[in-house]
Design a protein around this motif. Sequence first.
Motif, short mmCIF file in Angstrom:
data_model
loop_
_atom_site.label_atom_id
_atom_site.label_comp_id
_atom_site.label_asym_id
_atom_site.label_seq_id
_atom_site.Cartn_x
_atom_site.Cartn_y
_atom_site.Cartn_z
N VAL A 6 -20.97 -61.89 -36.85
CA VAL A 6 -21.08 -60.79 -37.81
C VAL A 6 -20.73 -59.50 -37.08
CG1 VAL A 6 -22.60 -59.57 -39.42
CG2 VAL A 6 -22.95 -62.01 -39.01
N GLU A 46 -28.08 -59.13 -40.08
CA GLU A 46 -27.05 -60.18 -40.08
C GLU A 46 -27.51 -61.53 -40.60
OE1 GLU A 46 -25.51 -60.24 -36.14
OE2 GLU A 46 -27.35 -60.97 -35.24
N TYR A 62 -31.00 -53.12 -48.98
CA TYR A 62 -30.72 -52.70 -47.60
C TYR A 62 -30.81 -53.85 -46.61
CZ TYR A 62 -31.82 -50.35 -43.12
OH TYR A 62 -31.87 -49.96 -41.81
N LYS A 71 -20.35 -60.73 -27.51
CA LYS A 71 -20.85 -61.46 -28.68
C LYS A 71 -19.89 -62.61 -29.03
CE LYS A 71 -22.77 -59.33 -32.41
NZ LYS A 71 -22.82 -58.56 -33.68
N GLY A 81 -22.28 -51.17 -35.84
CA GLY A 81 -23.15 -51.40 -37.01
C GLY A 81 -24.57 -50.91 -36.80
N ALA A 124 -35.80 -56.46 -37.51
CA ALA A 124 -35.70 -55.11 -36.96
C ALA A 124 -35.90 -54.01 -38.00
CB ALA A 124 -34.35 -54.93 -36.27
N LEU A 125 -36.05 -54.37 -39.28
CA LEU A 125 -36.23 -53.31 -40.29
C LEU A 125 -37.49 -52.50 -40.01
CD1 LEU A 125 -35.51 -53.21 -44.02
CD2 LEU A 125 -37.79 -52.56 -43.27
N ASN A 181 -19.47 -56.92 -41.89
CA ASN A 181 -20.64 -56.31 -42.51
C ASN A 181 -20.30 -54.93 -43.06
OD1 ASN A 181 -23.17 -55.38 -43.16
ND2 ASN A 181 -24.15 -56.10 -41.27
N GLY A 220 -20.65 -52.70 -30.64
CA GLY A 220 -20.77 -52.79 -32.10
C GLY A 220 -21.13 -51.46 -32.75
N GLU A 258 -23.67 -51.29 -45.41
CA GLU A 258 -23.82 -49.83 -45.29
C GLU A 258 -24.79 -49.20 -46.30
OE1 GLU A 258 -20.97 -46.97 -43.38
OE2 GLU A 258 -20.37 -46.77 -45.46
N THR A 262 -16.29 -51.58 -36.16
CA THR A 262 -16.06 -52.38 -34.95
C THR A 262 -14.72 -53.10 -35.06
OG1 THR A 262 -18.44 -52.81 -34.90
CG2 THR A 262 -17.06 -54.16 -33.47
N PHE A 298 -24.19 -53.76 -29.66
CA PHE A 298 -24.00 -54.89 -28.77
C PHE A 298 -22.52 -55.03 -28.39
CE2 PHE A 298 -23.82 -59.28 -27.38
CZ PHE A 298 -25.01 -59.38 -26.66
N GLY A 301 -28.00 -56.00 -44.98
CA GLY A 301 -27.20 -55.60 -43.82
C GLY A 301 -27.65 -56.26 -42.53
C1 LIG Z 1 -32.40 -53.73 -41.75
C2 LIG Z 1 -31.06 -53.76 -41.11
C3 LIG Z 1 -29.94 -53.33 -41.81
C4 LIG Z 1 -28.67 -53.38 -41.24
N1 LIG Z 1 -27.61 -52.93 -41.95
C5 LIG Z 1 -26.37 -52.99 -41.42
C6 LIG Z 1 -25.23 -52.57 -42.15
O1 LIG Z 1 -25.33 -52.13 -43.29
N2 LIG Z 1 -24.01 -52.68 -41.57
C7 LIG Z 1 -23.86 -53.18 -40.31
O2 LIG Z 1 -22.74 -53.27 -39.83
N3 LIG Z 1 -24.92 -53.58 -39.58
C8 LIG Z 1 -26.16 -53.51 -40.11
N4 LIG Z 1 -27.24 -53.96 -39.38
C9 LIG Z 1 -26.98 -54.54 -38.04
C10 LIG Z 1 -26.56 -55.98 -38.17
O3 LIG Z 1 -27.72 -56.81 -38.15
C11 LIG Z 1 -25.64 -56.43 -37.04
O4 LIG Z 1 -26.24 -56.09 -35.84
C12 LIG Z 1 -24.27 -55.79 -37.09
O5 LIG Z 1 -23.66 -56.01 -38.33
C13 LIG Z 1 -23.42 -56.38 -36.00
O6 LIG Z 1 -22.17 -55.78 -36.00
P1 LIG Z 1 -21.63 -54.98 -34.73
O7 LIG Z 1 -21.98 -55.81 -33.53
O8 LIG Z 1 -20.18 -54.88 -34.97
O9 LIG Z 1 -22.34 -53.69 -34.72
C14 LIG Z 1 -28.52 -53.90 -39.93
C15 LIG Z 1 -29.64 -54.33 -39.23
C16 LIG Z 1 -30.90 -54.26 -39.79
C17 LIG Z 1 -32.07 -54.74 -39.02
#
Ligand SMILES: Cc1cc2nc3c(=O)[nH]c(=O)nc-3n(C[C@H](O)[C@H](O)[C@H](O)COP(=O)(O)O)c2cc1C
Lengths: 162, 422
Positions: B206, B173, B168, B63, B54, B388-389, B80, B52, B83, B211, B58, B171
């Motif tokens: 998500v 999931e 923010y 997934k 994002g 996770a923030l 997602n 992933g 961003e 990705t 992962f 983002g």
């Molecule tokens: C606070 C916070 C903000 C996030 N912002 C984004 C984001 O803007 N875009 C994104 O793709 N993933 C973001 N993520 C990660 C997502 O929770 C998720 O893991 C992701 O969208 C999975 O996509 P992927 O497996 O294709 O990476 C964020 C996670 C956290 C904890």
Amino acid sequence: MIPENLKANLEQRIAAAITHREAAVDVMKELQRHYGWLTDEALEEASQLLGLSPLQVEELATFYEMIYRRPVGRHVVHVCDSVSCWALGGETLLESLAKLLETESGSTTADGAVTLLPCSCLGNCGEAPCMMVGEKQYGRVTPEIGVQIVAALRLRDGSTNS
Amino acid sequence: MEQILLKHTHHGRCLSFEEYRFSGGFEALAKALKDMTPAEVQQDVIDSGLRGRGGAGFPTGKKWSFVPRDLPGPRYLICNCDEMEPGTYKDRVLLERNPHLLVEGMALACYALEVHHAFIFVRYGYEQAAGNLRQSIAAAGRSGFLGDNILGSDFSLELDVHQSAGRYICGEETALINALEGKRANPRAKPPFPAIKGLWGQPTVVNNVETLANIPAIITGGPLLWKNLAATPEAAGTKLFCISGHVVNTNCFELPLGMTLGEIIDGPSGGMRSGSRFKACIPGGAATPYFTEAHLGVPMDFDPVAKAGSRLGTGGIVVFDQNTCMVAVTLNLIRFFARESCGWCTPCREGLPFVRHTLERIEAGRGESNDIDILREHVHMLNYAFCALAPGAMGPVEGLLRLFYDELEAHILEKKCPFKKQ
Ligand SMILES: Cc1cc2nc3c(=O)[nH]c(=O)nc-3n(C[C@H](O)[C@H](O)[C@H](O)COP(=O)(O)O)c2cc1C
Ligand code: SF4
Ligand code: FES
């Protein structure tokens, strides 16, 4: 009160959603576009359209950075204060604009023309420092350029007297 | 260096739907619908090694494999595009140049997951990207690549664009799922994971924009060809790196995963600006611990970056020169995270403002020696926040303590910021 055609548009948007409240952000944005900010009247109207309580809409409205629950000027200027812009002088940009507008960051000019707000990363970090006027993005904004852009807004309004 | 995500960018404008089709666009979807089962598409994604883009890295195919296919009711895919992590702008660049790649990638993912309704969650300020997507979706529908019975098959798919109003946490999931449902975007407890119980209680995947945009190339060329685009045998595919800060070319580049940090900075980024020397960088978006000169040889790939003490994150590299105060950088980042805390859980809602306050005092020359212990405790404690923030927010603070301890201490001992000209 919102005009009938806007109401009809919003009803259509809501009908297309899987659940009514899925359309809440769209509805709030459209009402804000109409009133300039999300007034108490707008909040009431949104809650009726969406079948939610005013409190439920309030809970959403206060969550989002771009929904205003207080009056804003005719133009809202957002200046990015996140890290990439900061590294290239974003703070100086915000200060210059505040000085030009004779207002503080976070406030609206006395004539109601411009609201100046710091904001989180605009996703344009390669063109730091960045700002956004309404929905229009600007990159590589030196204090000089920023001052020109904002001065031009007021000229367009014909309200250059403050 | 072969590119698959940004290969059309010489136009300097958005690729038209016709141009995309002419250059082989939607051939992957046609191939999958004609010759492959959904399980075979998923297997290709597993075999490609795609992780992933994002932030969490992962494995994508894995997934997808968690999604139960036998529960009653619909399943959903959400792309997602929130961003909002400072230093990150790759998804915007991708969508401003070629939105069709995401549309095709989503169609392939939905075919693999047997999903018939998918959403793209776009942040505020990305009007151009959202507009491009809407046009691409309409054009794909007119050409029979979306809608009912795609290309005469049994597979039907509807794609919807949702434009957010800025926060923010949207983002994350599970917060994103709440936002999409029109609820206040606080995160949900995990488990149950979205793959089992997500959007409207249904199984939901998500995935990040980048990705999903990689899927067409995996299907067209096969998983191995795609995997081998990387710079090292361990890495898989290319990655969008978005560069900002004190280098010459602050741009978004598609590069082989596994190039070293030094190669990225001296190569495509054009090196440091005149008068600037490299001091440190944020390697993967605002939530990742710093890298210094000692890390210039680290291959920019998930595991090597983690081994070196940080995270590949989003691929947003923010470079700082010798005149940058790392306490001030960290304070700027913590101000962002404290403002964006969704307020749901106490450690983050109360802890981040406290860390901000502590850093403010240190930067202003009013720090005390036990402030360092306070920072250290918070790095530890915020691991126990609800999502996770908060641990992400403490990444840079952890980096500051580990890599710039002297600088931090100097602020306290000298009772001023050593970088401020007075
Ligand atoms: C606070 C916070 C903000 C996030 N912002 C984004 C984001 O803007 N875009 C994104 O793709 N993933 C973001 N993520 C990660 C997502 O929770 C998720 O893991 C992701 O969208 C999975 O996509 P992927 O497996 O294709 O990476 C964020 C996670 C956290 C904890
Ligand atoms: S860690 Fe922060 S962002 Fe996450 S749930 Fe708690 S308050 Fe919200
Ligand atoms: S940090 Fe200012 S646009 Fe990203």
